[in-house]
Design a protein around this motif. Structure first.
Motif, PDB file in Angstrom:
ATOM      1  N   GLN A 284      13.767  28.595   8.443  1.00  0.00           N
ATOM      2  CA  GLN A 284      14.842  29.581   8.369  1.00  0.00           C
ATOM      3  C   GLN A 284      16.139  28.942   8.840  1.00  0.00           C
ATOM      4  OE1 GLN A 284      14.625  32.777   7.242  1.00  0.00           O
ATOM      5  NE2 GLN A 284      12.562  32.206   6.639  1.00  0.00           N
ATOM      6  N   PRO A 285      17.287  29.369   8.295  1.00  0.00           N
ATOM      7  CA  PRO A 285      18.559  28.786   8.741  1.00  0.00           C
ATOM      8  C   PRO A 285      18.856  29.179  10.187  1.00  0.00           C
ATOM      9  CG  PRO A 285      18.945  30.623   7.248  1.00  0.00           C
ATOM     10  CD  PRO A 285      17.458  30.380   7.277  1.00  0.00           C
ATOM     11  N   THR A 286      19.502  28.274  10.897  1.00  0.00           N
ATOM     12  CA  THR A 286      19.931  28.585  12.263  1.00  0.00           C
ATOM     13  C   THR A 286      21.335  29.170  12.199  1.00  0.00           C
ATOM     14  OG1 THR A 286      20.989  26.450  12.667  1.00  0.00           O
ATOM     15  CG2 THR A 286      18.606  26.619  13.137  1.00  0.00           C
ATOM     16  N   MET A 287      21.808  29.663  13.310  1.00  0.00           N
ATOM     17  CA  MET A 287      23.160  30.232  13.350  1.00  0.00           C
ATOM     18  C   MET A 287      24.227  29.158  13.139  1.00  0.00           C
ATOM     19  SD  MET A 287      23.097  33.442  13.390  1.00  0.00           S
ATOM     20  CE  MET A 287      24.824  33.757  13.697  1.00  0.00           C
ATOM     21  N   ALA A 288      23.887  27.883  13.287  1.00  0.00           N
ATOM     22  CA  ALA A 288      24.844  26.815  13.003  1.00  0.00           C
ATOM     23  C   ALA A 288      25.114  26.724  11.502  1.00  0.00           C
ATOM     24  CB  ALA A 288      24.318  25.490  13.531  1.00  0.00           C
TER      25      ALA A 288
ATOM     26  N   ASN B  65      15.871  34.509  17.338  1.00  0.00           N
ATOM     27  CA  ASN B  65      14.806  33.835  18.085  1.00  0.00           C
ATOM     28  C   ASN B  65      15.381  32.600  18.749  1.00  0.00           C
ATOM     29  OD1 ASN B  65      12.563  35.490  17.604  1.00  0.00           O
ATOM     30  ND2 ASN B  65      12.297  34.605  15.586  1.00  0.00           N
ATOM     31  N   TYR B  66      15.056  32.442  20.021  1.00  0.00           N
ATOM     32  CA  TYR B  66      15.457  31.273  20.793  1.00  0.00           C
ATOM     33  C   TYR B  66      14.172  30.672  21.347  1.00  0.00           C
ATOM     34  CZ  TYR B  66      17.902  28.520  24.377  1.00  0.00           C
ATOM     35  OH  TYR B  66      18.380  27.505  25.165  1.00  0.00           O
ATOM     36  N   PRO B  67      13.873  29.430  21.031  1.00  0.00           N
ATOM     37  CA  PRO B  67      12.576  28.854  21.414  1.00  0.00           C
ATOM     38  C   PRO B  67      12.220  28.983  22.891  1.00  0.00           C
ATOM     39  CG  PRO B  67      13.785  27.318  20.021  1.00  0.00           C
ATOM     40  CD  PRO B  67      14.703  28.479  20.308  1.00  0.00           C
TER      41      PRO B  67
ATOM     42  N   TYR C  69      24.567  35.287  24.328  1.00  0.00           N
ATOM     43  CA  TYR C  69      23.466  36.198  24.012  1.00  0.00           C
ATOM     44  C   TYR C  69      22.957  36.880  25.279  1.00  0.00           C
ATOM     45  CZ  TYR C  69      20.119  32.749  25.796  1.00  0.00           C
ATOM     46  OH  TYR C  69      19.427  31.889  26.600  1.00  0.00           O
ATOM     47  N   PHE C  70      22.307  38.004  25.073  1.00  0.00           N
ATOM     48  CA  PHE C  70      21.704  38.776  26.153  1.00  0.00           C
ATOM     49  C   PHE C  70      20.199  38.597  26.093  1.00  0.00           C
ATOM     50  CE2 PHE C  70      19.824  42.830  27.645  1.00  0.00           C
ATOM     51  CZ  PHE C  70      20.240  42.781  28.963  1.00  0.00           C
ATOM     52  N   ASP C  71      19.617  38.238  27.232  1.00  0.00           N
ATOM     53  CA  ASP C  71      18.164  38.112  27.355  1.00  0.00           C
ATOM     54  C   ASP C  71      17.654  39.378  28.034  1.00  0.00           C
ATOM     55  OD1 ASP C  71      15.538  37.601  28.174  1.00  0.00           O
ATOM     56  OD2 ASP C  71      15.920  35.458  28.354  1.00  0.00           O
ATOM     57  N   GLU C  72      16.956  40.216  27.257  1.00  0.00           N
ATOM     58  CA  GLU C  72      16.472  41.507  27.766  1.00  0.00           C
ATOM     59  C   GLU C  72      15.553  41.370  28.969  1.00  0.00           C
ATOM     60  OE1 GLU C  72      15.438  45.191  25.204  1.00  0.00           O
ATOM     61  OE2 GLU C  72      15.168  43.395  23.944  1.00  0.00           O
ATOM     62  N   ARG C  73      14.644  40.403  28.909  1.00  0.00           N
ATOM     63  CA  ARG C  73      13.666  40.257  29.993  1.00  0.00           C
ATOM     64  C   ARG C  73      14.335  39.889  31.311  1.00  0.00           C
ATOM     65  NH1 ARG C  73      10.109  35.867  27.714  1.00  0.00           N
ATOM     66  NH2 ARG C  73      12.171  35.361  26.994  1.00  0.00           N
ATOM     67  N   GLU C  74      15.298  38.983  31.243  1.00  0.00           N
ATOM     68  CA  GLU C  74      15.968  38.550  32.473  1.00  0.00           C
ATOM     69  C   GLU C  74      17.206  39.379  32.793  1.00  0.00           C
ATOM     70  OE1 GLU C  74      16.567  34.359  32.793  1.00  0.00           O
ATOM     71  OE2 GLU C  74      14.657  33.915  31.834  1.00  0.00           O
TER      72      GLU C  74
ATOM     73  N   LEU D 160      19.554  29.053  17.761  1.00  0.00           N
ATOM     74  CA  LEU D 160      19.182  30.433  17.443  1.00  0.00           C
ATOM     75  C   LEU D 160      18.901  30.606  15.954  1.00  0.00           C
ATOM     76  CD1 LEU D 160      21.818  32.393  19.562  1.00  0.00           C
ATOM     77  CD2 LEU D 160      19.450  31.886  20.157  1.00  0.00           C
ATOM     78  N   THR D 161      17.819  31.315  15.667  1.00  0.00           N
ATOM     79  CA  THR D 161      17.459  31.647  14.286  1.00  0.00           C
ATOM     80  C   THR D 161      17.510  33.164  14.144  1.00  0.00           C
ATOM     81  OG1 THR D 161      15.954  29.762  14.243  1.00  0.00           O
ATOM     82  CG2 THR D 161      15.690  31.410  12.516  1.00  0.00           C
TER      83      THR D 161
END
Length: 122
Positions: free
Chosen positions: A53-57, A72-74, A91-96, A107-108
């Motif tokens: 899949q293409p990345t945001m780049a 998705n961030y690895p 970006y916002f990380d929901e878990r943290e 990022l994909t």
């Protein structure tokens, strides 16, 4: 067996498409057999990795499409993109429950988007 890079996989798919087109053209000029090259292509596609899949780049940032969109961030899994500046995406990380910056190529996009809604307290 080696692990091909992302670009090697993309190049392999492009080469396979070119070879299939050339073989189809050649075979159609010498016989009535049609589709033999495409059938062989399917055998090859079963064993090579799918096109990544293409990345945001590789995607031009568009606030309407990417603000509050999931990616998705690895290293963190699913994250929510907020903004882009000079090849970096906030970006916002929901878990943290933290906001971070990362290079766009990490990022994909998933195609999922979130919206903010106002909730009335009763």
């Amino acid at each position: 067996m080696t692990n091909p890079t992302r670009q090697q996989v993309i190049n392999a798919h492009g080469a396979l498409s070119s070879l299939t087109r050339l073989a189809d053209n050649y075979l159609s000029s010498i016989s009535d057999e049609d589709g033999e090259a495409r059938q062989l292509r399917q055998f090859i596609l079963r064993v090579i990795p799918p096109i990544p899949q293409p990345t945001m780049a590789e995607v031009e940032w568009d606030d309407d499409k990417h603000y509050l969109a999931e990616a998705n961030y690895p290293y963190h899994g699913s994250v929510i993109m907020l903004s882009e500046k000079d090849g970096w995406i906030k970006y916002f990380d929901e878990r943290e429950r933290e906001v971070y910056d990362v290079l766009a190529r990490a990022l994909t996009p998933t195609g999922k988007c979130y919206t903010l809604t106002e909730v009335q307290d009763d």
